[in-house]
Write an enzyme that holds these catalytic residues in place. Structure first.
Site, PDB file in Angstrom:
ATOM      1  N   SER A 114       0.756  -1.361  -0.021  1.00  0.00           N
ATOM      2  CA  SER A 114      -0.068   0.113  -0.013  1.00  0.00           C
ATOM      3  C   SER A 114       0.757   1.179  -0.102  1.00  0.00           C
ATOM      4  O   SER A 114       1.860   1.311   0.707  1.00  0.00           O
ATOM      5  CB  SER A 114      -0.880   0.016   1.207  1.00  0.00           C
ATOM      6  OG  SER A 114      -1.700   1.088   1.336  1.00  0.00           O
ATOM      7  N   GLY A 115       0.588   2.213  -0.713  1.00  0.00           N
ATOM      8  CA  GLY A 115       1.183   3.388  -1.073  1.00  0.00           C
ATOM      9  C   GLY A 115       2.489   3.369  -1.879  1.00  0.00           C
ATOM     10  O   GLY A 115       3.523   4.440  -1.818  1.00  0.00           O
TER      11      GLY A 115
ATOM     12  N   SER B 156      -5.355   5.609  -0.791  1.00  0.00           N
ATOM     13  CA  SER B 156      -5.433   4.370  -0.844  1.00  0.00           C
ATOM     14  C   SER B 156      -6.526   3.632  -1.586  1.00  0.00           C
ATOM     15  O   SER B 156      -7.574   3.844  -1.057  1.00  0.00           O
ATOM     16  CB  SER B 156      -5.079   3.740   0.596  1.00  0.00           C
ATOM     17  OG  SER B 156      -4.791   2.168   0.384  1.00  0.00           O
ATOM     18  N   SER B 157      -6.387   2.734  -2.342  1.00  0.00           N
ATOM     19  CA  SER B 157      -7.307   2.148  -3.179  1.00  0.00           C
ATOM     20  C   SER B 157      -7.947   0.792  -2.110  1.00  0.00           C
ATOM     21  O   SER B 157      -7.216   0.297  -1.638  1.00  0.00           O
ATOM     22  CB  SER B 157      -6.819   1.248  -4.297  1.00  0.00           C
ATOM     23  OG  SER B 157      -6.020   2.091  -5.120  1.00  0.00           O
TER      24      SER B 157
ATOM     25  N   GLY C  92      -2.543  -2.824  -2.183  1.00  0.00           N
ATOM     26  CA  GLY C  92      -1.438  -3.486  -1.806  1.00  0.00           C
ATOM     27  C   GLY C  92      -1.449  -4.120  -0.568  1.00  0.00           C
ATOM     28  O   GLY C  92      -2.219  -3.694   0.358  1.00  0.00           O
TER      29      GLY C  92
ATOM     30  N   GLU D 196      -0.832  -4.910   3.037  1.00  0.00           N
ATOM     31  CA  GLU D 196      -1.042  -3.831   4.216  1.00  0.00           C
ATOM     32  C   GLU D 196      -0.869  -4.721   5.595  1.00  0.00           C
ATOM     33  O   GLU D 196      -1.675  -5.469   5.896  1.00  0.00           O
ATOM     34  CB  GLU D 196      -1.821  -2.728   3.995  1.00  0.00           C
ATOM     35  CG  GLU D 196      -3.401  -3.151   4.177  1.00  0.00           C
ATOM     36  CD  GLU D 196      -4.258  -2.126   3.817  1.00  0.00           C
ATOM     37  OE1 GLU D 196      -3.911  -1.348   3.237  1.00  0.00           O
ATOM     38  OE2 GLU D 196      -5.560  -2.440   4.158  1.00  0.00           O
TER      39      GLU D 196
ATOM     40  N   ASN E 103      -1.233   5.268   2.992  1.00  0.00           N
ATOM     41  CA  ASN E 103      -1.354   5.955   1.952  1.00  0.00           C
ATOM     42  C   ASN E 103      -2.709   7.078   1.790  1.00  0.00           C
ATOM     43  O   ASN E 103      -3.458   6.736   2.327  1.00  0.00           O
ATOM     44  CB  ASN E 103      -1.640   5.023   0.864  1.00  0.00           C
ATOM     45  CG  ASN E 103      -1.711   5.577  -0.609  1.00  0.00           C
ATOM     46  OD1 ASN E 103      -1.686   6.767  -0.790  1.00  0.00           O
ATOM     47  ND2 ASN E 103      -1.931   4.889  -1.515  1.00  0.00           N
TER      48      ASN E 103
ATOM     49  N   THR F 147      -1.405   2.889  -8.186  1.00  0.00           N
ATOM     50  CA  THR F 147      -2.772   3.396  -8.773  1.00  0.00           C
ATOM     51  C   THR F 147      -2.074   4.562  -9.763  1.00  0.00           C
ATOM     52  O   THR F 147      -2.474   4.847 -10.901  1.00  0.00           O
ATOM     53  CB  THR F 147      -3.693   4.027  -7.875  1.00  0.00           C
ATOM     54  OG1 THR F 147      -3.839   2.989  -6.916  1.00  0.00           O
ATOM     55  CG2 THR F 147      -4.693   4.839  -8.353  1.00  0.00           C
TER      56      THR F 147
HETATM   57  N1  LIG Z   1       5.300   8.174  -9.931  1.00  0.00           N
HETATM   58  C1  LIG Z   1       4.921   8.759  -8.983  1.00  0.00           C
HETATM   59  N2  LIG Z   1       5.539  10.165  -8.792  1.00  0.00           N
HETATM   60  C2  LIG Z   1       5.109  10.884  -7.796  1.00  0.00           C
HETATM   61  N3  LIG Z   1       4.303  10.676  -6.749  1.00  0.00           N
HETATM   62  C3  LIG Z   1       4.006   9.380  -6.732  1.00  0.00           C
HETATM   63  C4  LIG Z   1       4.120   8.545  -7.903  1.00  0.00           C
HETATM   64  N4  LIG Z   1       3.776   7.215  -7.330  1.00  0.00           N
HETATM   65  C5  LIG Z   1       3.162   7.484  -6.158  1.00  0.00           C
HETATM   66  N5  LIG Z   1       3.315   8.533  -5.870  1.00  0.00           N
HETATM   67  C6  LIG Z   1       2.767   9.038  -4.526  1.00  0.00           C
HETATM   68  O1  LIG Z   1       2.463   8.096  -3.640  1.00  0.00           O
HETATM   69  C7  LIG Z   1       1.184   8.117  -3.371  1.00  0.00           C
HETATM   70  C8  LIG Z   1       0.464   6.740  -3.059  1.00  0.00           C
HETATM   71  O2  LIG Z   1       0.317   6.239  -4.606  1.00  0.00           O
HETATM   72  P1  LIG Z   1      -0.614   5.120  -5.099  1.00  0.00           P
HETATM   73  O3  LIG Z   1      -1.996   5.601  -4.613  1.00  0.00           O
HETATM   74  O4  LIG Z   1      -0.618   5.090  -6.354  1.00  0.00           O
HETATM   75  O5  LIG Z   1      -0.146   3.797  -4.276  1.00  0.00           O
HETATM   76  P2  LIG Z   1      -0.820   2.485  -4.229  1.00  0.00           P
HETATM   77  O6  LIG Z   1       0.150   1.459  -4.526  1.00  0.00           O
HETATM   78  O7  LIG Z   1      -1.978   2.420  -5.230  1.00  0.00           O
HETATM   79  O8  LIG Z   1      -1.565   2.122  -2.790  1.00  0.00           O
HETATM   80  P3  LIG Z   1      -2.621   1.261  -2.452  1.00  0.00           P
HETATM   81  O9  LIG Z   1      -2.182   0.148  -2.485  1.00  0.00           O
HETATM   82  O10 LIG Z   1      -3.060   1.742  -1.064  1.00  0.00           O
HETATM   83  O11 LIG Z   1      -3.844   2.064  -3.256  1.00  0.00           O
HETATM   84  C9  LIG Z   1       0.322   8.863  -4.129  1.00  0.00           C
HETATM   85  O12 LIG Z   1      -0.742   9.479  -4.003  1.00  0.00           O
HETATM   86  C10 LIG Z   1       1.716   9.875  -4.829  1.00  0.00           C
HETATM   87  O13 LIG Z   1       1.730  11.285  -3.695  1.00  0.00           O
HETATM   88 MG   LIG Z   2      -3.968   2.213  -5.062  1.00  0.00          MG
END
Ligand SMILES: Nc1ncnc2c1ncn2[C@@H]1O[C@H](COP(=O)(O)OP(=O)(O)OP(=O)(O)O)[C@@H](O)[C@H]1O
Ligand SMILES: [Mg+2]
Length: 1068
Positions: A152-153, A205-206, A429, A431, A202, A157
Site C-alpha cells: 500500500s502506497g 489508498s485504493s 497493496g 498492508e 497512503n 494506482t
Molecule cells: N510516480 C510517482 N510520482 C510521484 N508521486 C507518486 C508516484 N507514485 C506514487 N506517488 C505518490 O504516492 C502516493 C501513493 O501512490 P498510490 O496511490 O499509487 O499507491 P498504491 O500503490 O496504489 O497504494 P494502495 O495499495 O494503498 O492503493 C500517491 O498519492 C503519490 O502521492
Molecule cells: Mg492504489
C-alpha cells in the site's frame, strides 16, 4: 527501410533539453552529446558513458555485477533514486520506486519519444513498458496484462494512471473514439473518489481492487474498456481507524458542493458534524484538497455522461449515508431502541424516497418469518446500531458496484469484431496495521495470489525457458508462496473454508469459536500461529483473539473480532425490502437483485472474493504478462527519502533478487536473435544495413565480428545468451560510438534525400510553369496569327478595292495608307525651301491632300526662312533678286553667280588714288571694282578702276579719271547670253563723248546690279544673243562677237571684231 535504431536516434535527437535536465546523467545516449560528438572523441565518450553508469547506476539489473548481491542491488536502486531515476528494469520487469514528489518525466513530449521505440533503447520508463506491451499485442494479436504490484502506497494506482494516459495519447484515434478515450482516463478519477480513502499507509489508498481491460481493434485503436472491481472495503463507511478517513467522496461533497446543493441534501459544510467522518479524527488533512477534487469528480461524471438526475440520485445516496450515521437511538423502558431525534431519519427518508415511518420501523424492528406469519421483533440499541451501519454499508457498497457498471456502460465497445486487450491490474497493496481485521486478511490474501501468479509466470517459466532453448543452467531456489495460498483458500481445509463453516453452522458461532476451529485445523502449519499455538517467546506478541499468518511479505497479526459478521455481511431482509421500494432509482436498482427472491443463503464474502480471485488469476494466466513492481521508498511519504531497510524488505518479499537470479542463471543477458540483430547490426559490415539470412546466422556473424569468446555466450534455439555483463557493456559502448557515425550518415543521407526531393519538386514545378507558360504563349501566338490573318485579308481586300469609293471593305486600308503616307512624309519632309525634290510620291488616295500639304509645308518653310533672315541679309537678297530679274534664264553664267554673295565694294577707298577721291568726293563713291577696258579700235585690254558714285560712273587709270559717264548719259548696257564677263556700256552721243565702253569684269552681275540700282536703269540692261554692236565714236561702229569654246579667250578677230570665247557651260 530505416532501421529502428535510426528511428530512435531521430527521436532522441528531437528530445527536448529541459527533459534531459531532469534526467541528468542517467542517459547514456545524451542527445547533445550525440550531436556534438566527433569521431576522434570516441575514447572520451566511452569513458563518459562508463562514468555516467557509475554515477546513476545501471538501467537494467540483469547487467548488475555481482548479480547475487542484495547490497549491490540496493546500491543501484539508491543511486538512481537519488538522481530522481525511479525506474529500473529487471529484463522486461519494471521496478518503480515511489519518489513522493512530482518529477517532470510524464509529459506529452516524453510520451511521443517513447512511442514505437525499442524497449532497451531509451532509459527505463513506464511508457516504454506500456508501449512495448501495446506493440507486442498488435504484432502477435494476443492478449496482455500489466500486473502492478507492491504494498500500500507504493505507487500502483499512479502507475496505472500513467499507463492509461500514455495509451490515450499514443494510440491512434478517431473523433468517435476520442470521447471514449477521455471517459477511460477520467473514469479513474470518479472511481477513486468513491473507492479510495486516506489510510495510515497512503493518503489515496485504493480500498477496492480494480482490473481494467482496454480493448483494441486491429488498427491499434482503443475501442472499448471494461472494469472489474473487487471487494470494496465497506466497513470503512461506518468505521475508520485513528488517522484514517472515510471514502474521499464524503469529504469532497461536504467541502466542495455549492451551498444550494448542500441545502437540498440537508447537509452542513462541516465534516465534524457527521459521525461517519470523524472517527479517525483527521477529516481535514493538508495533503488532500477536497474542494478541488470535488470539481474534478464533477467534471469526470459529466464526461462519463451522467445525467443531472443520475448525479442527483447519486449524491442523494451519499448524503443519506451521512445522515444515517447521525441517526442515534436510546433505550425505552423495556430496553428496546427508540429514535433519538427525528430530523436525520427525515432526511434519509427524503433522499432515498422511502416513507419515514417505514424506514423507522426497518431500523428498529426485525421481521421474523415463521412459516406463514411475520412477526416484528424490536431491536435493542446495539442491534439497531448494527442494523443502521449494515444499511449504510450495503447502500454504499451496492452504489459503488452500480457506479462501476454505469462506467462500464459508457466504455462498452459496440463493435463485435475480434479485439485484443491489455488488462491493467491495480489492486490494493499488501498492508499491515496495528490492528488488522477481515479486510486486511482479504487484501493480503489477494496479494498472495498475485505473488503466486507472478511466481508461476516468471520464476517457473523463466527456468523453463533455459530448458526450451537448450541452454545449460543452474536451478535457482526461490520461495514459493503456494503454501500460504493453500493455507488460506484450500477447500474444506483453508482458513476461508473454516470461516465459512463457522458462519454457516447452526448454533452460536462467534469470532472466538472461529479461532478455536482454526487452531484445531491449522495447528502445526509453519505459516500459522496463534496465542495458544505459539511458543513462549512469540506468545508474548499475540493476544488471545489473534492469529498470525506468515505471509510472503511478512508476518501479519489478525484480530478475529468481526470476522464472522463481515464474512456474513448480513442485511436484514425487511431492510432490503424497504430499500426495494425506494424512489431513488439507483437504490431501487441496487436492491432489486435476485438474492431477495432466493431463499438460498448467499455466498459469504470471503468465498465470493476467493472465487473472483481464482477467476481473475485464471484469466490473467491466459494472457501475456508484464510486470511493474512498485516499491515504497519510506513510510513517512517524504520526498527523496530512501529508507534502505524498508526497500530491502520489499525487494526481498517481492522476490526481486530471485527474479534477477533466474533471469541471469549464469547468463547476464539474453535476447531474441532478431531483436539482438536489429539493435547491434550496425556494428558488423556483414549485417549492416540488412541481413537477409536467418537472424541466428546474422547474430553468429555479428558476434564473430565483435570477437566474443566461445565461453562468453551461448546460442539458444531462438535467443542468444550472454554470460557476463561486461561483454554486453563493451558491445553497447561500441554501439554507442557507432550510433554517432550512423546518425551523421543518416543525417547526410536524409539531407541528400530531402534535397533531391526538393530539387525534383522544384524541377517539376519549373516544368509545369514552363508548360503553362508555353501554353499561354502558344495561345497568344495563335490568337495573334488569327488576328494577323484577318488583318492581312482585310488589308488585301482593302488593297484590291483601294480605287473604289470608301466602304467598309477598304476604309481601314485607306486609313492605313493615309497614315503610312503621313508617317513617311513626317520622316522625309524637305528641310529647305530650295529642296524641290524631296517629297514622297503620294498614293492616289492622298494625292490631293499631299499637294495641299506640300504647298502648306513650302509656305511654312518660306515663312520660317523669311522670319529667320536679318534686315541686312534681306537687303542683300533684294539686290540679288534684282540680279535675278535681270539675268535669270538669260545669261549662262547666272546660276553660278547666285551662290556668290555680293560685297559692298571690291576696291577700298584707300586703294583709289587720293586725287581721284578728292575729285569725286561730292558725288560719294558707292562702289568700285577693277575692270579690263578694251580699246575701242584696237581692242587692247587696259586695267582700269570702275567707280560708281551716286551720279555717274568713272573709269580711272591710277591717278587719272579717264572717263566720266553720268547716269543720264548711260543709254544702255549689253551683255552676251554666254558665260563671258564682257559688258558693253552704251553712252549717249554728247560732245565730249568718247564712244561706248567695252569692259570685262570678273564680278559682272554684281557691277551691273549695283549700276542698275544707282542709275535706276534696270530696263536698259539687255542680254543679247550673237554679236553686240557698239559705237567706237559717233558714227563709227564696232562689234563684239561671242562664242563658246574649250578655253576662254578675248582677241581681235580677223574681221576686226572683238572675239570673246567663253567656257562652254554644261547646260548648253
Ligand atoms: N510516480 C510517482 N510520482 C510521484 N508521486 C507518486 C508516484 N507514485 C506514487 N506517488 C505518490 O504516492 C502516493 C501513493 O501512490 P498510490 O496511490 O499509487 O499507491 P498504491 O500503490 O496504489 O497504494 P494502495 O495499495 O494503498 O492503493 C500517491 O498519492 C503519490 O502521492
Ligand atoms: Mg492504489
Amino acid at each position: 527501410m530505416i532501421a529502428s535504431v535510426s528511428i530512435s536516434l531521430l527521436k532522441i535527437a528531437s528530445w527536448r533539453g529541459d527533459i534531459w535536465e531532469g534526467w541528468a546523467g542517467q542517459i547514456i545516449l545524451r542527445c547533445d552529446l550525440l550531436q556534438s560528438r566527433k569521431t576522434h572523441d570516441n575514447q572520451l565518450d566511452m569513458e563518459w558513458t562508463l562514468a555516467a553508469r557509475d554515477r546513476v547506476g545501471i538501467q537494467d539489473f540483469v547487467l548488475l555485477d555481482p548479480h547475487t548481491s542484495e547490497t549491490a542491488f540496493l546500491d543501484n536502486l539508491r543511486k538512481r533514486f537519488s538522481e530522481d531515476l525511479i525506474y529500473t528494469y529487471i529484463g522486461t520487469l519494471l521496478v518503480s520506486v515511489n519518489p513522493y514528489k512530482e518529477i517532470n518525466i510524464f509529459t506529452k513530449d516524453l510520451m511521443e519519444i517513447y512511442m514505437g521505440v525499442n524497449f532497451f533503447e531509451l532509459p527505463p520508463h513506464i511508457y516504454a513498458l506500456a508501449d512495448n506491451a501495446y506493440h507486442t499485442m498488435l504484432q502477435e494479436m494476443n492478449n496482455h496484462f500489466i500486473l502492478i504490484s507492491g504494498e500500500s502506497g507504493a505507487g500502483k494506482t499512479e502507475a496505472s494512471k500513467k499507463i492509461l494516459q500514455f495509451y490515450a495519447v499514443s494510440c491512434p484515434s478517431t473523433d468517435l473514439l476520442t470521447s471514449l478515450r477521455d471517459r477511460m482516463v477520467v473514469s479513474s478519477a470518479a472511481l477513486e473518489a468513491f473507492g479510495n480513502a486516506k489510510t495510515l499507509k497512503n493518503d489515496n489508498s485504493s480500498r477496492f481492487g480494480k482490473y481494467m481491460d482496454i480493448q483494441f481493434n486491429s488498427e491499434g485503436e482503443a475501442v472499448g474498456g471494461h472494469i472489474l472491481s473487487y471487494l470494496l472495503e465497506k466497513s470503512r463507511v461506518v468505521h475508520q481507524n485513528h488517522g484514517e478517513r472515510n471514502f474521499h467522496v464524503f469529504y469532497q461533497l461536504v467541502e466542495g458542493a455549492e451551498d444550494k446543493l448542500l441545502q437540498s441534501l440537508g447537509l452542513e459544510r462541516d465534516c465534524q458534524h457527521y459521525s461517519y467522518l470523524v472517527q479517525g479524527e483527521c477529516a481535514n488533512v493538508s495533503s488532500i484538497n477536497d474542494k478541488n477534487e470535488w470539481k474534478t469528480v464533477q467534471q469526470a461524471l459529466i464526461v462519463i455522461e451522467f445525467t443531472e438526475d443520475d448525479t442527483e440520485s447519486l449524491f442523494g445516496i451519499i448524503s443519506s449515508v451521512l445522515h444515517l450515521g447521525n441517526v442515534h437511538f436510546e433505550p425505552d423502558a423495556r430496553g428496546y431502541a427508540t429514535l433519538l431525534g427525528k430530523a436525520e431519519v427525515g432526511w434519509v427518508s427524503k433522499l432515498l424516497g422511502i416513507h419515514e415511518q417505514v424506514l423507522l420501523e426497518a431500523l428498529t424492528y426485525r421481521k421474523i418469518e415463521a412459516k406463514t406469519d411475520e412477526v416484528l421483533s424490536p431491536y435493542t440499541v446495539d442491534h439497531a446500531i448494527y442494523a443502521r451501519d449494515a444499511l449504510a454499508k450495503a447502500i454504499y457498497g451496492r452504489t459503488f458496484t452500480w457506479l462501476v457498471n454505469r462506467i462500464n456502460e459508457s466504455l462498452v465497445n459496440k463493435d463485435s469484431t475480434k479485439k485484443t486487450v491489455i488488462g491493467l491490474l491495480d489492486i490494493y497493496g499488501f498492508e499491515v496495521f496495528y490492528v488488522n481485521s477481515f479486510e486486511q486478511f482479504c487484501i493480503n490474501y489477494c496479494n498472495e495470489k498475485l505473488q503466486q501468479l507472478f511466481i508461476q509466470l516468471t520464476l517457473k517459466s523463466e527456468q523453463e525457458e533455459y530448458e526450451a532453448e537448450g541452454v545449460e543452467w543452474e536451478p535457482v531456489q526461490y520461495f514459493n508462496n503456494k503454501i500460504i495460498c493453500d493455507l488460506v483458500e484450500e477447500k474444506h481445509r483453508g482458513i476461508i473454508a473454516v470461516l465459512d463453516e463457522e458462519c454457516l453452522r447452526p448454533g452460536e458461532a462467534t469470532d472466538l469459536t472461529f479461532l478455536e476451529r482454526l487452531e484445531e485445523k491449522m495447528g502445526g502449519h509453519p505459516h500459522f500461529v496463534t496465542h495458544k499455538l505459539a511458543e513462549k517467546k512469540t506468545r508474548k506478541t499475540l493476544d488471545r483473539g489473534d492469529f498470525r499468518l506468515l505471509h510472503y511479505a511478512g508476518e501479519v497479526t489478525y484480530c478475529v473480532v468481526g470476522f464472522i459478521d463481515k464474512n456474513n455481511d448480513l442485511l436484514y431482509r425487511n431492510i432490503k425490502e424497504v430499500m426495494r421500494q425506494s424512489k431513488n432509482p439507483i437504490v431501487r436498482q441496487c436492491f432489486s437483485s435476485t438474492d431477495m427472491d432466493s431463499r438460498k443463503r448467499p455466498e459469504t464474502v470471503a468465498t465470493q472474493f476467493r472465487t473472483s480471485l481464482i477467476k481473475l488469476t485464471n484469466t490473467l494466466a491466459s494472457k501475456e504478462a508484464w510486470y511493474v513492481r512498485c516499491l515504497k521508498s519510506n513510510e513517512a511519504k517524504e520526498p527523496g527519502k530512501f529508507d534502505e531497510a524498508l526497500v530491502r524488505h520489499q525487494v526481498k518479499y517481492l522476490g526481486l533478487m530471485e527474479h534477477l537470479r533466474v533471469r541471469r542463471a549464469g547468463f547476464a543477458y539474453r535476447r531474441r536473435y532478431d531483436i539482438f540483430l536489429k539493435r547491434y547490426k550496425p556494428l558488423c559490415p556483414a549485417t549492416w544495413p540488412h541481413w537477409y539470412g536467418l537472424p541466428a546466422d546474422g547474430v553468429a556473424k555479428l558476434v564473430e565480428h565483435l570477437g566474443y569468446k566461445p565461453d562468453e555466450y551461448k546460442m539458444g534455439r531462438t535467443k542468444i545468451f550472454i554470460r557476463h555483463a561486461r561483454t554486453l557493456y563493451a558491445t553497447e559502448d561500441a554501439f554507442d560510438v557507432c550510433k554517432n557515425e550512423l546518425a551523421t550518415k543518416l543525417q547526410a543521407k536524409y539531407r541528400g534525400y530531402k534535397a533531391k526531393g526538393d530539387f525534383r519538386r522544384q524541377k517539376q514545378a519549373a516544368t509545369r510553369i514552363e508548360t503553362c507558360w508555353r501554353g499561354v504563349r502558344a495561345r497568344k501566338e495563335r490568337e495573334k496569327r488569327a488576328w494577323a490573318v484577318k488583318i492581312i485579308k482585310k488589308f488585301i481586300k482593302g488593297y484590291l478595292r483601294r480605287g473604289e469609293a470608301v466602304s467598309a471593305d477598304n476604309s481601314e486600308y485607306l486609313a492605313f495608307v493615309r497614315q503610312n503616307f503621313l508617317n513617311r512624309l513626317r520622316d522625309n519632309l524637305p528641310k529647305t525651301v530650295l529642296d524641290k525634290t524631296t517629297w514622297p510620291t503620294p498614293p492616289p488616295v492622298v494625292k490631293e491632300p499631299s499637294a495641299l500639304l506640300r504647298v502648306l509645308h513650302m509656305r511654312h518653310l518660306v515663312r520660317k526662312y523669311v522670319r529667320g533672315i536679318t534686315p541686312q541679309r534681306k537687303a542683300e537678297l533684294e539686290v540679288k533678286w534684282i540680279t535675278s530679274v535681270l539675268f535669270k534664264g538669260k545669261k549662262d553664267s547666272y546660276p553660278q553667280s547666285v551662290a556668290k554673295p555680293f560685297v559692298a565694294t571690291r576696291i577700298s577707298e584707300q586703294d583709289i588714288n587720293v586725287r581721284v577721291v578728292e575729285t569725286i568726293r561730292n558725288e560719294r563713291i558707292k562702289y568700285s571694282t577693277p575692270v579690263v577696258k578694251y580699246d575701242r579700235s584696237g581692242f587692247k585690254p587696259r586695267q582700269r578702276q570702275l567707280i560708281l558714285t551716286q551720279a555717274a560712273l568713272y573709269m580711272v587709270e591710277e591717278v587719272k579719271i579717264k572717263q566720266r559717264v553720268g547716269y543720264a548719259a548711260l543709254q544702255g548696257v549689253s551683255v552676251s547670253n554666254l558665260s563671258d564677263n564682257i559688258m558693253i556700256l552704251h553712252v549717249a552721243c554728247e560732245p565730249k563723248h568718247k564712244g561706248d565702253l567695252v569692259l570685262e569684269c570678273e564680278h559682272l552681275f554684281e557691277v551691273l546690279t549695283k549700276l542698275s540700282i544707282l542709275a535706276n536703269k534696270q530696263s536698259v540692261i539687255k542680254v543679247v544673243q550673237g554679236s553686240i554692236k557698239f559705237d567706237i565714236q559717233p558714227g563709227k561702229e564696232g562689234f563684239v562677237d561671242f562664242s563658246s569654246g574649250q578655253e576662254p579667250m578675248v582677241y581681235k578677230a580677223k574681221n576686226g571684231h572683238l572675239m570673246v570665247v567663253s567656257l562652254r557651260t554644261r547646260t548648253r
